[in-house]
Design an enzyme around this catalytic site. Structure first.
Site, PDB file in Angstrom:
ATOM      1  N   ASP A  29       0.847  -1.188   0.000  1.00  0.00           N
ATOM      2  CA  ASP A  29       0.000   0.000   0.000  1.00  0.00           C
ATOM      3  C   ASP A  29       0.887   1.244   0.000  1.00  0.00           C
ATOM      4  O   ASP A  29       2.114   1.157   0.082  1.00  0.00           O
ATOM      5  CB  ASP A  29      -0.967  -0.004   1.177  1.00  0.00           C
ATOM      6  N   SER A  30       0.274   2.418  -0.120  1.00  0.00           N
ATOM      7  CA  SER A  30       1.059   3.639  -0.318  1.00  0.00           C
ATOM      8  C   SER A  30       1.633   4.204   0.969  1.00  0.00           C
ATOM      9  O   SER A  30       2.539   5.030   0.936  1.00  0.00           O
ATOM     10  CB  SER A  30       0.187   4.710  -0.966  1.00  0.00           C
ATOM     11  N   GLY A  31       1.091   3.779   2.118  1.00  0.00           N
ATOM     12  CA  GLY A  31       1.476   4.368   3.388  1.00  0.00           C
ATOM     13  C   GLY A  31       0.597   5.530   3.794  1.00  0.00           C
ATOM     14  O   GLY A  31       0.649   5.998   4.932  1.00  0.00           O
ATOM     15  N   GLY A  32      -0.230   6.001   2.871  1.00  0.00           N
ATOM     16  CA  GLY A  32      -1.065   7.156   3.156  1.00  0.00           C
ATOM     17  C   GLY A  32      -2.026   6.949   4.303  1.00  0.00           C
ATOM     18  O   GLY A  32      -2.164   7.801   5.191  1.00  0.00           O
ATOM     19  N   PHE A  33      -2.689   5.801   4.325  1.00  0.00           N
ATOM     20  CA  PHE A  33      -3.673   5.546   5.381  1.00  0.00           C
ATOM     21  C   PHE A  33      -3.017   5.576   6.758  1.00  0.00           C
ATOM     22  O   PHE A  33      -3.557   6.131   7.710  1.00  0.00           O
ATOM     23  CB  PHE A  33      -4.356   4.197   5.150  1.00  0.00           C
ATOM     24  N   ASP A  64      -2.137   8.623  -1.520  1.00  0.00           N
ATOM     25  CA  ASP A  64      -3.440   9.276  -1.490  1.00  0.00           C
ATOM     26  C   ASP A  64      -3.792   9.697  -0.079  1.00  0.00           C
ATOM     27  O   ASP A  64      -3.150   9.281   0.894  1.00  0.00           O
ATOM     28  CB  ASP A  64      -4.523   8.335  -2.022  1.00  0.00           C
ATOM     29  N   GLN A  83     -11.174   7.871  -4.838  1.00  0.00           N
ATOM     30  CA  GLN A  83     -11.651   8.448  -3.581  1.00  0.00           C
ATOM     31  C   GLN A  83     -12.956   9.206  -3.854  1.00  0.00           C
ATOM     32  O   GLN A  83     -13.567   9.021  -4.887  1.00  0.00           O
ATOM     33  CB  GLN A  83     -10.575   9.341  -2.963  1.00  0.00           C
ATOM     34  N   GLY A  95     -11.052   4.671   0.948  1.00  0.00           N
ATOM     35  CA  GLY A  95     -11.968   5.491   1.712  1.00  0.00           C
ATOM     36  C   GLY A  95     -13.260   4.803   2.069  1.00  0.00           C
ATOM     37  O   GLY A  95     -14.253   5.462   2.409  1.00  0.00           O
ATOM     38  N   ASP A 103      -8.285  -7.025   0.906  1.00  0.00           N
ATOM     39  CA  ASP A 103      -7.321  -7.265   1.979  1.00  0.00           C
ATOM     40  C   ASP A 103      -7.902  -6.750   3.274  1.00  0.00           C
ATOM     41  O   ASP A 103      -8.742  -5.850   3.273  1.00  0.00           O
ATOM     42  CB  ASP A 103      -5.989  -6.552   1.703  1.00  0.00           C
ATOM     43  N   CYS A 110     -14.125 -27.947   8.577  1.00  0.00           N
ATOM     44  CA  CYS A 110     -12.878 -27.375   8.064  1.00  0.00           C
ATOM     45  C   CYS A 110     -11.768 -28.423   8.089  1.00  0.00           C
ATOM     46  O   CYS A 110     -11.655 -29.198   9.042  1.00  0.00           O
ATOM     47  CB  CYS A 110     -12.485 -26.162   8.914  1.00  0.00           C
ATOM     48  N   CYS A 120      -8.449 -27.530   7.756  1.00  0.00           N
ATOM     49  CA  CYS A 120      -7.167 -26.860   7.957  1.00  0.00           C
ATOM     50  C   CYS A 120      -6.348 -27.587   9.026  1.00  0.00           C
ATOM     51  O   CYS A 120      -6.857 -28.440   9.754  1.00  0.00           O
ATOM     52  CB  CYS A 120      -7.376 -25.390   8.337  1.00  0.00           C
ATOM     53  N   CYS A 159      -7.872 -27.432  12.617  1.00  0.00           N
ATOM     54  CA  CYS A 159      -9.075 -28.234  12.840  1.00  0.00           C
ATOM     55  C   CYS A 159      -8.803 -29.734  12.729  1.00  0.00           C
ATOM     56  O   CYS A 159      -9.514 -30.539  13.349  1.00  0.00           O
ATOM     57  CB  CYS A 159     -10.170 -27.803  11.870  1.00  0.00           C
ATOM     58  N   HIS A 171      -6.262 -20.812  11.178  1.00  0.00           N
ATOM     59  CA  HIS A 171      -7.639 -21.183  10.821  1.00  0.00           C
ATOM     60  C   HIS A 171      -8.385 -20.026  10.153  1.00  0.00           C
ATOM     61  O   HIS A 171      -9.054 -20.217   9.132  1.00  0.00           O
ATOM     62  CB  HIS A 171      -8.415 -21.642  12.053  1.00  0.00           C
TER      63      HIS A 171
END
Length: 378
Positions: A93-97, A147, A190, A217, A267, A305, A307, A310, A336
């Protein structure tokens, strides 16, 4: 371009997309959920475990890696793939958030954002050019434009000015991007919750013919219904032959509803964050395994499940580990939860292939939430 999206099929029942995203480090089946590896690691998981559960791509964070160990060190190590021993695709990601959410003392100008490190208090600066420098050094397959993510709620004039500045920053990112043949730069739509601002932002980005497009956003405090409304009128404006990424969304209902509205990539830290408190997602709904009622429950966490967790451990054992603050317990619940969401996306892809995604949604919602329309629940 560094990445290429291949549209395979559109679900006749829902309009959702089945595709493949071809990247320098491998091909990704979409729609896909991307586990978050903020600091060049998905918390408590090894790369081998992520491969075992078939995580096809993971996300790492520009802001955190800029602070430590520093993008120069990662570059010297051979890039993020080598540094963290992950040979499959990576998105940064851009780091903006993080700049806006973690730094209380910050100053936004046309040049970028001056802020203080949440770790040391050191004065730092990130603008479009710096964000590109960091991400070019990290070497992820997909990188994001710098952004501003406006808060919710926010006044229209603030959001308008912020969205216009984000667009100007995007053009500077495109100019500063040094590795376009190896790293695909995605722009971020945005506009807050204002339809005309969202539509204008989308139109402007599409004119730039980027390798992919993200919707930012959202999932910032608004209702799920409002988020779905924004997706419904924004996503159709994005090109059919390019990938679409909804940032920061990962609850089961939102993954299904987002896919129905044309999203290809998701994500979220949700599965790893709640796992650390003993909260798990199962075929029967949410289970907080630390609760006392599981002290003598010697059944698998999720009988449906397959996995690693489980197959090998009981709810009683998991509760014991979580209550005792044992790291192994967090590893098991994290494994899990990630497996559950990755498997959910696999089921979604199969439902699209069979033109039955709306039927799958209804079946899943009733089984997981006990309702066809869960409200702001995970």
């Amino acid at each position: 371009m560094a990445v290429r999206y291949e549209l395979i099929k559109e679900c006749k029942q829902s309009g959702a997309r089945l595709g493949r995203l071809h990247t320098p480090h491998g091909t990704i089946d979409t729609p896909i959920f991307m586990p978050v590896g903020t600091q060049a690691t998905v918390k408590t998981m090894s790369p081998e475990e992520l491969k075992e559960m078939n995580a096809q791509i993971i996300l790492s964070n520009t802001y955190h890696l800029f602070l430590r160990p520093g993008h120069e060190i990662v570059k010297e190590a051979g890039g993020l793939h080598t540094f963290m021993n992950w040979k499959r695709p990576i998105l940064t990601d851009s780091g903006g958030f993080q700049v806006f959410s973690l730094s209380q003392l910050r100053n936004i100008t046309e040049e970028g954002v001056a802020f203080r490190s949440h770790l040391s208090g050191e004065k730092l600066f990130i603008g479009p050019e710096k964000a590109m420098e960091i991400q070019n050094a990290l070497g992820a397959d997909i990188i994001m434009a710098f952004d501003e993510c406006p808060p919710y709620p926010a006044q229209r004039e603030y959001v308008k000015a912020s969205t216009e500045r984000t667009y100007r920053w995007l053009k500077r990112c495109m100019k500063a991007h040094q590795r376009p043949k190896e790293q695909a730069l995605f722009g971020i739509v945005q506009g807050g919750m204002y339809q005309d601002l969202r539509e204008e932002s989308a139109r402007q980005l599409v004119e730039l013919d980027l390798p992919g497009y993200a919707l930012g956003g959202l999932s910032v405090g608004e209702s799920k219904d409002l988020m779905y409304e924004v997706l419904s009128y924004t996503t159709p404006l994005l090109p059919r032959h390019k990938p679409r990424y909804l940032m920061g969304v990962g609850s089961p209902d939102a993954l299904i509803e987002g896919t129905i509205r044309g999203i290809d990539m998701f994500d979220c830290v949700l599965p790893t964050r709640i796992a650390r408190n003993g909260t798990t997602m199962t075929s029967q709904g949410r289970i907080v395994v630390r609760n006392a009622k599981y002290a003598r429950d010697f059944t698998p966490l999720d009988p449906e499940c397959d996995c690693y967790t489980c197959r090998n451990y009981t709810r009683a054992y998991l509760r014991h580990l979580i209550k005792a603050d044992e790291t192994f317990g967090i590893r098991l619940t994290t494994y899990h939860n990630l497996y559950f969401l990755l498997n959910l996306m696999k089921q979604i892809r199969q439902a699209i292939l069979e033109d039955r995604l709306l039927d799958f949604r209804d079946e899943f919602m009733m089984k997981y939430y006990g309702s066809l329309q869960p409200k702001n629940a995970f």
